[in-house]
Enzyme design. Structure first.
Site, PDB file in Angstrom:
ATOM      1  N   ASP A  47       0.838  -1.148  -0.015  1.00 35.23           N
ATOM      2  CA  ASP A  47      -0.079  -0.068   0.031  1.00 35.23           C
ATOM      3  C   ASP A  47       1.060   1.043  -0.110  1.00 35.23           C
ATOM      4  O   ASP A  47       1.736   1.472   0.786  1.00 35.23           O
ATOM      5  CB  ASP A  47      -0.792  -0.048   1.234  1.00 35.23           C
ATOM      6  CG  ASP A  47      -1.670   1.310   1.291  1.00 35.23           C
ATOM      7  OD1 ASP A  47      -2.988   1.247   0.725  1.00 35.23           O
ATOM      8  OD2 ASP A  47      -1.311   2.281   1.880  1.00 35.23           O
ATOM      9  N   TYR A  52       2.285  10.074  -0.307  1.00 39.48           N
ATOM     10  CA  TYR A  52       3.449   9.653   0.590  1.00 39.48           C
ATOM     11  C   TYR A  52       4.785   9.999  -0.107  1.00 39.48           C
ATOM     12  O   TYR A  52       5.843   9.711   0.718  1.00 39.48           O
ATOM     13  CB  TYR A  52       3.391   8.210   0.811  1.00 39.48           C
ATOM     14  CG  TYR A  52       2.174   7.541   1.323  1.00 39.48           C
ATOM     15  CD1 TYR A  52       1.216   8.546   2.143  1.00 39.48           C
ATOM     16  CD2 TYR A  52       1.778   6.064   1.611  1.00 39.48           C
ATOM     17  CE1 TYR A  52       0.142   7.891   2.786  1.00 39.48           C
ATOM     18  CE2 TYR A  52       0.665   5.757   2.067  1.00 39.48           C
ATOM     19  CZ  TYR A  52      -0.245   6.577   2.832  1.00 39.48           C
ATOM     20  OH  TYR A  52      -1.297   6.100   3.336  1.00 39.48           O
ATOM     21  N   LYS A  77      -3.206   5.919  -3.938  1.00 38.92           N
ATOM     22  CA  LYS A  77      -4.444   7.041  -3.690  1.00 38.92           C
ATOM     23  C   LYS A  77      -4.301   8.381  -4.714  1.00 38.92           C
ATOM     24  O   LYS A  77      -3.157   9.021  -4.535  1.00 38.92           O
ATOM     25  CB  LYS A  77      -4.306   7.186  -2.245  1.00 38.92           C
ATOM     26  CG  LYS A  77      -4.391   5.943  -1.429  1.00 38.92           C
ATOM     27  CD  LYS A  77      -4.300   6.157   0.030  1.00 38.92           C
ATOM     28  CE  LYS A  77      -4.113   4.791   0.700  1.00 38.92           C
ATOM     29  NZ  LYS A  77      -2.684   4.234   0.876  1.00 38.92           N
ATOM     30  N   HIS A 107      -7.958   9.355  -1.369  1.00 40.27           N
ATOM     31  CA  HIS A 107      -7.438   9.476  -0.092  1.00 40.27           C
ATOM     32  C   HIS A 107      -8.189  10.194   0.829  1.00 40.27           C
ATOM     33  O   HIS A 107      -8.160   9.609   1.991  1.00 40.27           O
ATOM     34  CB  HIS A 107      -5.903  10.264  -0.250  1.00 40.27           C
ATOM     35  CG  HIS A 107      -4.987   9.837   0.616  1.00 40.27           C
ATOM     36  ND1 HIS A 107      -3.595   9.926   0.563  1.00 40.27           N
ATOM     37  CD2 HIS A 107      -5.157   9.315   1.732  1.00 40.27           C
ATOM     38  CE1 HIS A 107      -2.949   9.551   1.607  1.00 40.27           C
ATOM     39  NE2 HIS A 107      -3.823   8.978   2.523  1.00 40.27           N
TER      40      HIS A 107
END
Length: 293
Positions: A47, A52, A77, A107
């Protein structure tokens, strides 16, 4: 011991119950963590997210592992800042990962621009655009879903959605059990993915007497109890996070909890409720968790 349990999405796709989370994993460590998890740790589920900032490392780790891509379930996401341009965000994610995406999530139901709420965008309209993108690009995106969506928002979405989200990824642990939300998702055939299953970094749950007593009874770490709690729930998958080889491997040790142990763990929420992820974005404020739940 490698845990091989899976769930089936509403698309028919198979999703491994335990995946490697990469939120907050430091740059320069993610590639190795992904490679090790896939090559040595027995993981088949990774994931990540555009926000990120580590999609490229995740993609590199997948390739370095040597595990056939078809055996891996990969999630990323749509970021808050791309609610107006989901097509562009997807292309950037695909380029960074250098592979197709098994699951693409919104997200947050929180369009943002320059760090503030973007009131010119509507998150449900964004979902409708994601539906079109998915229908037209199934070779690139195998399923779509949401993240951080509570009961109230989920019901709003389902009134207008043509495609029922395959997954809703939310924070789940004994101090944030969200039973009503999990039940709501089950009723609509939506798989729930638990992030922050330990509660947070240096979580007080790791020292909670209920957790440590159960861990001692099973001869495992407290973290294994917390991860197993989610893995034992019907229709729930879980994302423990680590960049340490030993911990990555240890987190795959899922135990069967008794009904009484599950009840004791869930009772923690009655007296020690907290959230590890509770953003207060300028112009957005709290996401209104009380209303969401």
């Amino acid at each position: 011991m490698v845990y091989h349990k899976t769930v089936t999405l509403n698309t028919g796709a198979i999703m491994p119950t335990v995946g490697l989370g990469t939120w907050k994993s430091a740059p320069g460590q993610v590639e190795h963590a992904v490679e090790y998890a896939l090559k040595e740790g027995g993981y088949k589920h990774i994931d990540t997210a555009y926000d990120y900032g580590n999609e490229a490392e995740v993609g590199q780790g997948i390739k370095a592992s040597g595990v056939p891509r078809a055996e891996i379930f990969l999630t990323t996401k749509l970021p808050n800042g791309h609610h107006h341009t989901p097509e562009k965000a997807l292309e950037e994610s695909l380029a960074a990962l250098d592979t197709y995406i098994d699951l693409w999530l919104m997200h947050w139901p929180a369009p943002m621009k320059n760090g503030k709420a973007d009131k010119s965008a509507n998150w449900i309209d964004t979902w409708k655009r994601m539906e079109v993108i998915y229908e037209n690009n199934k070779d690139k995106v195998r399923a779509i879903g949401v993240s951080n969506i509570g009961v109230k928002y989920l019901r709003q979405l389902l009134k207008e959605a043509k495609i029922v989200p395959a997954v809703n990824q939310v924070e789940l642990h004994p101090s944030c059990s969200q039973e009503a939300l999990v039940k709501e998702c089950r009723e609509h055939g939506i798989i729930v993915t638990a992030y922050s299953p330990l509660g947070s970094d240096n979580s007080p749950l790791l020292k909670d007497p209920v957790v440590t007593t159960i861990a001692a009874a099973h001869g495992v770490f407290p973290a294994n109890v917390l991860i197993s709690l989610q893995a034992n729930r019907e229709g729930v998958t879980v994302l423990p996070k680590s960049v340490t080889n030993e911990r990555i491997k240890a987190n795959m040790n899922i135990i069967d909890l008794t009904d009484e142990e599950i009840r004791e763990l869930n009772d923690i929420d009655k007296t020690k409720h907290f959230r590890a992820c509770r953003p207060h974005w300028t112009g957005w404020g709290s996401l209104g968790w009380e209303d969401q739940e």
